[in-house]
Enzyme design. Structure first.
Site, PDB file in Angstrom:
ATOM      1  N   HIS A 173      23.425 -13.274 -18.311  1.00 23.45           N
ATOM      2  CA  HIS A 173      24.857 -13.489 -18.118  1.00 23.45           C
ATOM      3  C   HIS A 173      25.539 -13.690 -19.476  1.00 23.45           C
ATOM      4  O   HIS A 173      25.096 -13.121 -20.462  1.00 23.45           O
ATOM      5  CB  HIS A 173      25.082 -14.616 -17.102  1.00 23.45           C
ATOM      6  N   TYR A 175      25.957 -16.437 -21.286  1.00 26.38           N
ATOM      7  CA  TYR A 175      25.719 -17.759 -21.853  1.00 26.38           C
ATOM      8  C   TYR A 175      25.031 -17.679 -23.219  1.00 26.38           C
ATOM      9  O   TYR A 175      24.724 -16.602 -23.711  1.00 26.38           O
ATOM     10  CB  TYR A 175      24.933 -18.604 -20.850  1.00 26.38           C
TER      11      TYR A 175
END
Ligand code: ADP
Ligand code: SF4
Length: 671
Positions: A173, A175
């Protein structure tokens, strides 16, 4: 019925480093809107999944340090010993059913604005942090990287202390670890530049986590198999090279893709097993087990992917939310009873609004602890009362199933020639076919309940209800779209609304098609305005979609589909007018008005479709309210989502003959 032996392979144990998953059913990390704020609720929810046969059950993303704070989205956390105790509850509930417990250690980096902790956000370089937040990260220097590794290690040790079996290094993702992996990492030191350098931090964290907790815990890596590109045509070159570098270092690869709107896309845009084309190469690169998702509800699809060597573990978030007992149903040869996810993403709105998860198909989701609701068990009836349900939409059908399981004698009277109410109608709209599963699952259940009967083509009136003589009556007659245009912005009817060119979504779903250009006025802001525009444009009308919001279908940002809706409408050539109200309707035109300047302009409109608000069909209730034991449920009580209608029907059934105290104490609260 015994299960088909072909499915035995799904029930084989899988070795993951030092631990063994009892079967291939793997609930991947997914958010719940509970996180660290609601540990009892969380433990109740995860425990029910394990009870239902998921051999591995993971937490949501779990912050390792206050510099990774995602408020107002509620993540789990392992900052200190209190968190160890809180998450220990979850582990205990998962272990009670023999499943493995996994925790997804997480640092958000530039994705976290840290509104709650007020720590400075951290990034690979100084860049905007959060979503649209006016703050930037501090570029991480060597000391920050060292510190990050310490936090990760300490959190891993706390996870081990809490009893977790699988500890994640989360590199997917948007992050922090993925920010290091991506070419956009602008560092010039040994953590930036070449592919090896960008993967360095991930490698070090895997090695150090294994060193610290690898004696009892498997170390999993969540990783994106793609770096860009469209749906089935994603670029996998660089992730592949990175995965080759790290191939057998972790104990498990949990594979996602770069585009979240595809990975967890709604069924309107993305179908079952959608990640296959992007990630099927992964098992060719590693000897370690691979798990991935694809909104799998079909045991045949799960079997095929395992047999073809695409995955070792059947990953699921949404299918496990819609049916926590999916594995057990397959195990017992009851796959026809799987409550299949419809891909609406209402479950995601909990996290996005900071409230506990809810599900369209499974009204008990999120209520396991606070209401003591179980997805498969319901208390026996509290009396011999007979119940008449007027209206066979989602509310009426769910009430009938739940009351039927309790043992009540139930009759449904439905005006139309089919059951399903709004779901039957809406699932015929473009892309929404899977929504029909809300009806189909309930019809299948009713077919197994001899005490539930239904009558079609039965428009019931006041006299007939009285004559029928049921002890209790539930009015589940739904709602109709308003024609006069009142809604959120407009509190008075739109001048000209009585014209023959004014229509509602109910007309369009009944097959009415305007002869020429159409204005769809969307002051509802969920899916209906966009889908009516799409349907009519595909039918050959020239459509203008006008909405007072600044983007179309704005509420669907919470279901992670706004981008795709707007993209599709633009690609189809629908004219989008945002920040616009409807000032009036003429015989063959509509008057649009800027909500900012008040400027007006007339556009051709042989049809004006009002998608603004709905009118509860509650006349029967009011006619009989003082004369019998009668209640309104679903949209007839208060129009809402399909999820709120199902919940309303379920609640009516659960609360029948319950103690007054139980009804008044709506739910337990966490302190
Ligand atoms: P909900 O979402 O609350 O379940 P729906 O609008 O989906 O509501 O369903 C309501 C159902 O009630 C529709 O199928 C409609 O045909 C039916 N209905 C409405 N009025 C009557 C009536 N007087 N008698 C029988 N059925 C009715
Ligand atoms: Fe599936 Fe919708 Fe339930 Fe989410 S809310 S699990 S998408 S049915």
């Amino acid at each position: 019925m015994p299960r088909d032996p072909r499915f035995d392979v799904l029930f084989e144990p899988v070795q993951i480093g030092p631990v063994t998953a009892p079967n291939r059913f793997y609930q991947v990390p997914h958010c719940t809107g509970m996180g660290y704020r609601r540990p009892e609720s969380l433990a109740g929810l995860r425990g029910v999944k394990a009870e239902g046969g998921w051999g591995t059950v993971c937490t949501e993303y779990c912050s390792i340090h206050p510099s990774s704070d995602d408020e107002p989205y509620p993540s789990a956390s392992l900052w200190d010993d209190n968190d160890v105790r809180a998450l220990g509850l979850t582990v205990e509930k998962i272990h009670a059913h023999g499943a493995l417990a996994g925790v997804e250690l997480w640092h958000g980096g530039a994705a976290s604005a840290n509104h709650y902790s007020r720590e400075v956000p951290l990034g690979t370089f100084s860049r905007p942090a959060g979503v649209w937040d006016p703050v930037q990260t501090r570029a991480m220097d060597k000391a920050d990287i060292k510190q990050l590794k310490t936090w990760h290690l300490e959190a891993a040790k706390r996870a081990q202390q809490a009893g977790f079996d699988i500890v994640y290094v989360y590199a997917a993702h948007w992050y922090l670890l993925r920010q290091f992996l991506m070419p956009s990492n602008q560092r010039s030191d040994e953590y930036g530049g070449s592919l090896e350098n960008r993967a360095r931090l991930l490698r070090e964290l895997i090695e150090e986590t294994k060193e610290a907790v690898g004696d009892t815990c498997a170390v999993a890596v969540r990783f994106s198999a793609s770096s860009g590109g469209e749906d089935d045509d994603q670029d996998t070159a660089e992730p592949r090279a990175m995965l080759e570098l790290l191939a057998d270092l972790p104990d498990l690869w949990d594979i996602t893709v770069h585009d979240y709107t595809f990975e967890m896309g709604t069924s309107r845009f993305v179908k079952e097993a959608s990640l296959e084309a992007t990630m099927s190469w992964v098992k060719g690169v590693t000897q370690k087990p691979v798990v991935s998702v694809g909104r799998f509800t079909s045991p045949e699809t799960m079997l095929r992917l395992v047999r073809q060597g695409v995955i070792d573990l059947v990953g699921a978030a949404r299918p496990s939310i819609a049916d926590p007992f999916l594995p057990q149903k397959i195990a017992e040869g009851r796959d026809d009873e799987i409550r299949e996810c419809i891909g609406c993403n209402i479950c995601y709105t909990g996290d996005q609004t900071g409230t506990p998860i809810r599900c369209t198909q499974n009204p008990t989701m999120g209520e396991e602890w606070r209401k003591g609701w179980h997805p498969e068990r319901i208390p026996a009836k509290g009396s011999d009362a007979s119940v008449l349900i007027v209206g066979g939409g989602p509310a009426g059908l769910e009430a009938a199933v739940a009351l039927g399981k309790r043992g009540y004698q139930v009759t449904i009277a439905e005006a139309r020639s089919e059951l399903g109410g709004r779901v039957a109608l809406e699932s015929s709209l473009t892309g929404l076919a899977e929504w029909g599963r809300v009806r189909d699952w309930r019809l299948n259940q009713i077919s197994k309940l001899p005490n539930v009967e239904f009558y079609l083509d039965s428009v019931v009136d006041e006299e007939q209800i009285l004559e029928f003589g049921a002890d209790r009556v539930a009015i589940a007659t739904g709602a109709k779209w308003r024609r006069e245009g009142t809604g959120r912005l407009l509190e008075e009817p739109v001048p000209g609304w009585e014209g023959s060119n004014v229509m509602t979504p109910d007309d369009i779903m009944a097959g009415v098609r305007p002869p020429g250009p159409v204005v769809v006025f969307d002051d509802d802001h969920y899916y209906m305005g966009g889908i009516i525009a799409e349907t009519l444009q595909l039918a050959g009308c020239e459509v203008t979609l006008a909405t007072p919001a600044n983007e179309v279908s704005t509420w669907t940002t919470l279901t992670e589909e706004q981008y795709r809706i707007q993209q599709r409408l633009m690609q189809l050539g629908v004219v989008l007018e945002t920040g616009i109200s409807l000032a009036g309707v003429n015989e063959a035109s509509a008057v649009l008005e800027s909500i900012y300047t008040g400027d007006t302009r007339e556009v051709a409109a042989e049809g004006v479709v009002m998608v603004t608000s709905r009118l509860p069909q509650d006349a029967l209730y009011h006619a009989l309210a003082d004369r019998m034991d009668i209640q309104r449920i679903g949209d007839c009580n208060a129009p809402g989502t399909i999820a709120t209608a199902v919940y309303s029907g379920h609640r009516y059934a659960r609360e029948m003959d319950a103690d007054q105290d139980d009804k008044e104490l709506a739910f337990q609260r966490e302190r």
